[in-house]
Design a protein around this motif. Sequence first.
Motif, PDB file in Angstrom:
ATOM      1  N   ALA A 189       0.833  -1.208   0.000  1.00 57.21           N
ATOM      2  CA  ALA A 189       0.000   0.000   0.000  1.00 57.21           C
ATOM      3  C   ALA A 189       0.865   1.254   0.000  1.00 57.21           C
ATOM      4  CB  ALA A 189      -0.928  -0.002   1.205  1.00 57.21           C
ATOM      5  N   LYS A 190       1.919   1.234   0.812  1.00 55.60           N
ATOM      6  CA  LYS A 190       2.824   2.381   0.890  1.00 55.60           C
ATOM      7  C   LYS A 190       3.499   2.620  -0.465  1.00 55.60           C
ATOM      8  CE  LYS A 190       6.928   4.070   3.324  1.00 55.60           C
ATOM      9  NZ  LYS A 190       7.935   3.751   4.360  1.00 55.60           N
ATOM     10  N   LYS A 191       3.940   1.528  -1.109  1.00 56.35           N
ATOM     11  CA  LYS A 191       4.581   1.652  -2.420  1.00 56.35           C
ATOM     12  C   LYS A 191       3.599   2.215  -3.458  1.00 56.35           C
ATOM     13  CE  LYS A 191       7.936  -2.076  -1.690  1.00 56.35           C
ATOM     14  NZ  LYS A 191       8.335  -3.449  -2.085  1.00 56.35           N
ATOM     15  N   ALA A 192       2.342   1.776  -3.370  1.00 57.41           N
ATOM     16  CA  ALA A 192       1.323   2.284  -4.291  1.00 57.41           C
ATOM     17  C   ALA A 192       1.132   3.782  -4.091  1.00 57.41           C
ATOM     18  CB  ALA A 192       0.011   1.539  -4.080  1.00 57.41           C
TER      19      ALA A 192
ATOM     20  N   ALA B  32      -3.693   2.113  -3.412  1.00 57.35           N
ATOM     21  CA  ALA B  32      -3.303   2.195  -2.003  1.00 57.35           C
ATOM     22  C   ALA B  32      -4.523   2.175  -1.101  1.00 57.35           C
ATOM     23  CB  ALA B  32      -2.489   3.471  -1.768  1.00 57.35           C
ATOM     24  N   ASP B  33      -5.562   2.909  -1.484  1.00 54.38           N
ATOM     25  CA  ASP B  33      -6.794   2.946  -0.689  1.00 54.38           C
ATOM     26  C   ASP B  33      -7.455   1.575  -0.619  1.00 54.38           C
ATOM     27  OD1 ASP B  33      -9.034   4.163   0.711  1.00 54.38           O
ATOM     28  OD2 ASP B  33     -10.120   3.954  -1.180  1.00 54.38           O
ATOM     29  N   GLU B  34      -7.482   0.866  -1.715  1.00 52.50           N
ATOM     30  CA  GLU B  34      -8.093  -0.475  -1.737  1.00 52.50           C
ATOM     31  C   GLU B  34      -7.385  -1.415  -0.775  1.00 52.50           C
ATOM     32  OE1 GLU B  34      -8.049  -1.750  -5.764  1.00 52.50           O
ATOM     33  OE2 GLU B  34      -9.718  -0.456  -6.386  1.00 52.50           O
ATOM     34  N   ILE B  35      -6.050  -1.354  -0.741  1.00 56.70           N
ATOM     35  CA  ILE B  35      -5.287  -2.236   0.151  1.00 56.70           C
ATOM     36  C   ILE B  35      -5.501  -1.842   1.607  1.00 56.70           C
ATOM     37  CG2 ILE B  35      -2.981  -3.041   0.787  1.00 56.70           C
ATOM     38  CD1 ILE B  35      -2.155  -2.482  -2.142  1.00 56.70           C
ATOM     39  N   TYR B  36      -5.346  -0.542   1.889  1.00 49.68           N
ATOM     40  CA  TYR B  36      -5.496  -0.089   3.272  1.00 49.68           C
ATOM     41  C   TYR B  36      -6.892  -0.392   3.811  1.00 49.68           C
ATOM     42  CZ  TYR B  36      -1.109   2.597   3.479  1.00 49.68           C
ATOM     43  OH  TYR B  36       0.207   2.978   3.518  1.00 49.68           O
ATOM     44  N   SER B  37      -7.929  -0.119   3.033  1.00 50.88           N
ATOM     45  CA  SER B  37      -9.309  -0.292   3.501  1.00 50.88           C
ATOM     46  C   SER B  37      -9.636  -1.764   3.768  1.00 50.88           C
ATOM     47  CB  SER B  37     -10.291   0.298   2.487  1.00 50.88           C
ATOM     48  OG  SER B  37     -10.189  -0.363   1.243  1.00 50.88           O
ATOM     49  N   LYS B  38      -9.010  -2.677   3.030  1.00 50.22           N
ATOM     50  CA  LYS B  38      -9.274  -4.106   3.215  1.00 50.22           C
ATOM     51  C   LYS B  38      -8.731  -4.617   4.548  1.00 50.22           C
ATOM     52  CE  LYS B  38      -9.532  -5.646  -1.607  1.00 50.22           C
ATOM     53  NZ  LYS B  38      -8.865  -6.441  -2.674  1.00 50.22           N
TER      54      LYS B  38
ATOM     55  N   TRP C 116       3.624   5.116  11.066  1.00 48.57           N
ATOM     56  CA  TRP C 116       3.859   5.494   9.671  1.00 48.57           C
ATOM     57  C   TRP C 116       2.798   4.920   8.743  1.00 48.57           C
ATOM     58  CZ3 TRP C 116       6.699   9.393   8.383  1.00 48.57           C
ATOM     59  CH2 TRP C 116       7.722   9.803   9.259  1.00 48.57           C
ATOM     60  N   ASP C 117       2.333   3.704   9.072  1.00 51.41           N
ATOM     61  CA  ASP C 117       1.244   3.124   8.271  1.00 51.41           C
ATOM     62  C   ASP C 117      -0.004   4.010   8.360  1.00 51.41           C
ATOM     63  OD1 ASP C 117       2.669   0.851   7.435  1.00 51.41           O
ATOM     64  OD2 ASP C 117       2.232  -0.162   9.332  1.00 51.41           O
ATOM     65  N   LYS C 118      -0.296   4.489   9.560  1.00 51.09           N
ATOM     66  CA  LYS C 118      -1.459   5.346   9.753  1.00 51.09           C
ATOM     67  C   LYS C 118      -1.303   6.674   9.001  1.00 51.09           C
ATOM     68  CE  LYS C 118      -2.735   3.491  14.286  1.00 51.09           C
ATOM     69  NZ  LYS C 118      -2.883   3.779  15.728  1.00 51.09           N
ATOM     70  N   LYS C 119      -0.081   7.193   9.013  1.00 47.72           N
ATOM     71  CA  LYS C 119       0.161   8.452   8.318  1.00 47.72           C
ATOM     72  C   LYS C 119      -0.049   8.292   6.817  1.00 47.72           C
ATOM     73  CE  LYS C 119       3.515  12.130   7.516  1.00 47.72           C
ATOM     74  NZ  LYS C 119       4.854  12.671   7.833  1.00 47.72           N
ATOM     75  N   PHE C 120       0.497   7.199   6.246  1.00 49.34           N
ATOM     76  CA  PHE C 120       0.342   6.991   4.807  1.00 49.34           C
ATOM     77  C   PHE C 120      -1.104   6.671   4.435  1.00 49.34           C
ATOM     78  CE2 PHE C 120       4.973   6.707   4.587  1.00 49.34           C
ATOM     79  CZ  PHE C 120       5.217   7.366   3.388  1.00 49.34           C
ATOM     80  N   TYR C 121      -1.816   5.995   5.325  1.00 48.19           N
ATOM     81  CA  TYR C 121      -3.231   5.737   5.063  1.00 48.19           C
ATOM     82  C   TYR C 121      -4.009   7.055   5.081  1.00 48.19           C
ATOM     83  CZ  TYR C 121      -7.817   3.405   5.315  1.00 48.19           C
ATOM     84  OH  TYR C 121      -9.094   2.967   5.059  1.00 48.19           O
ATOM     85  N   ALA C 122      -3.689   7.926   6.042  1.00 47.84           N
ATOM     86  CA  ALA C 122      -4.340   9.234   6.120  1.00 47.84           C
ATOM     87  C   ALA C 122      -4.043  10.071   4.874  1.00 47.84           C
ATOM     88  CB  ALA C 122      -3.878   9.969   7.373  1.00 47.84           C
TER      89      ALA C 122
END
Length: 409
Positions: free
Chosen positions: A29-32, A41-47, A59-65
Motif C-alpha cells: 500500500a505504501k509503495k502504491a 493504495a486505498d483499496e489495500i489499506y481499507s481491506k 507510519w502506516d497510519k500516516k500513509f493511510y491518512a
Amino acid sequence: MIQTKRREISFRFKYNGLLVMVIKELNNAKKAYQRKDFKAADEIYSKIYDNHQKDFSRWDKKFYALTLYRCYVQNPVNQNKLLDAGKLITQLVKQSNHSRKDAMCPYTLAVLKIMKTLEDPEAVLEWSSKLNPELLNGDISGNYSSKKETWYKLTTKALLDTGQYDKCISLSTEALLNLSEFTYDNDVWFKWRIAKSFNQLGEYDQSVDYLNDIKQFKNDWFIDNLMAENYFFKNDWDNALKYASSAALAKGDTDKKVNLYSLIEDILNKKNKQKEADIHAYLVYTIRKRHNWNIDENLEYKIEKAGFDLDNEDYFTIEKHLHHLWEEYLYKNQELKKGVIVSVLPNKKAGFIRCDEYPDNLYFSMNEFKHNITLAKTDQNVTFYEADGFDKKKNKQVKNAVNIYLNGG
C-alpha cells in the motif's frame, strides 16, 4: 499437556504468518501511494484496516491518512465520502505543529476542507473545534490565505451566523491581533463581523466605530445599511436617513435591498414623512410581489389604503423615481461644488476633478458619474458633492468627488 503445547505453537505459527501477510500488504500500500497510485493504495489499506488496526504502525497510519486525503479530500466529488474520510483521518493521525512552517498535514487539510464545504454553521463549528489555531501556519503563499487565516475566517463567520456574538467579537479580535498579513480583505471582514455582532448585541456606538474604520477601505451598500440601523436604534433619524440613502444609491441588486427600503420607510415614519414612507412601502411590496415572496397583510392594507396599484410588479420604475429623493436626503445641507475633469484613467474606471476650493485634485469613481461614461472627458465642466475617502497609496484620508453631473445637469 503435549497436545496443548502443539496447539499453542500452531496458533503462534498461524498468527505470525498472518502478521507477515499484513506487513507485506501494508508495504504494498505504501509503495502504491509513493508511485501516486492512490486508488490502489486505498483499496489495500481499507481491506486490512478494520480487522488489523493494531498492526498499523504510526507510519502506516500516516500513509493511510495521506491516501484518504488524496482520494476523497483534495478534490472531493461526494460530501458523504469527504466526511467519512475526514472522520477516519482524524482517528488515524493527530494535528501536526506547523506554526513555524507550512507542510502537509492530512489532519489539518481534511478539517479545513470540510469546514469550507459545509453549509451548516453549527457543523462548521463542530469541525472547527478539532483544530488548534496555535499549531496552524500563518504565512501567506502567493494569493492563497494561510491555514490560520482560513480557520479564523470560517470559524468567525459560523459564530456570527449562529448568533454567538460575544464569541465572534472575541475571536475576530484575536484574528486581527494574531495574523500579521491578510488576503482578500479578510482584516476588513473580521472588523465587519465585530461591527455586526455589536449591532446585534445593542452596542450601537461600538458598531459605528468599527464601521467608520471599515469605510476607509470598503464602502459597499450593506456597510452603510448597518450604519443606518445603528443610528436608527440610537433614535438619530437624520443620520439614519443619510446612511440609508447612501446604501440605496450604492451599487447593488434592488431585490437584495428589500430590508433596507423597509428601514427607510420606518425612518421616514419617525420623521413624520408619511407620503414618502408610503412610496418606500410600495417599493417593498412590488419587489415581494414580483418574486412571489410572502407579503404581510399589514403591508398590503397599507398599499391599498395609499391608493397604489396592487397588481403592479414594476419595482425598477419606482426605484428610479426614488433616486432623486435619496440624493436629496444624502446631500442635504451640503454645498454643490463646481469643477473640471482634468484626467480619466486609462481603464476608464476613475478620474480626477480640479476644483478651486481644494489644494489637490479630487478622485472620483466612474460609478459616481451620472451620465454615459463616454461623456466623462478632460476639460468637461461638472458639478459634484464631496465625500470622505481613503487613499491607500498615501495611507491617509482624502476628499472624493461624488454624485457627478455634467454642467449641473
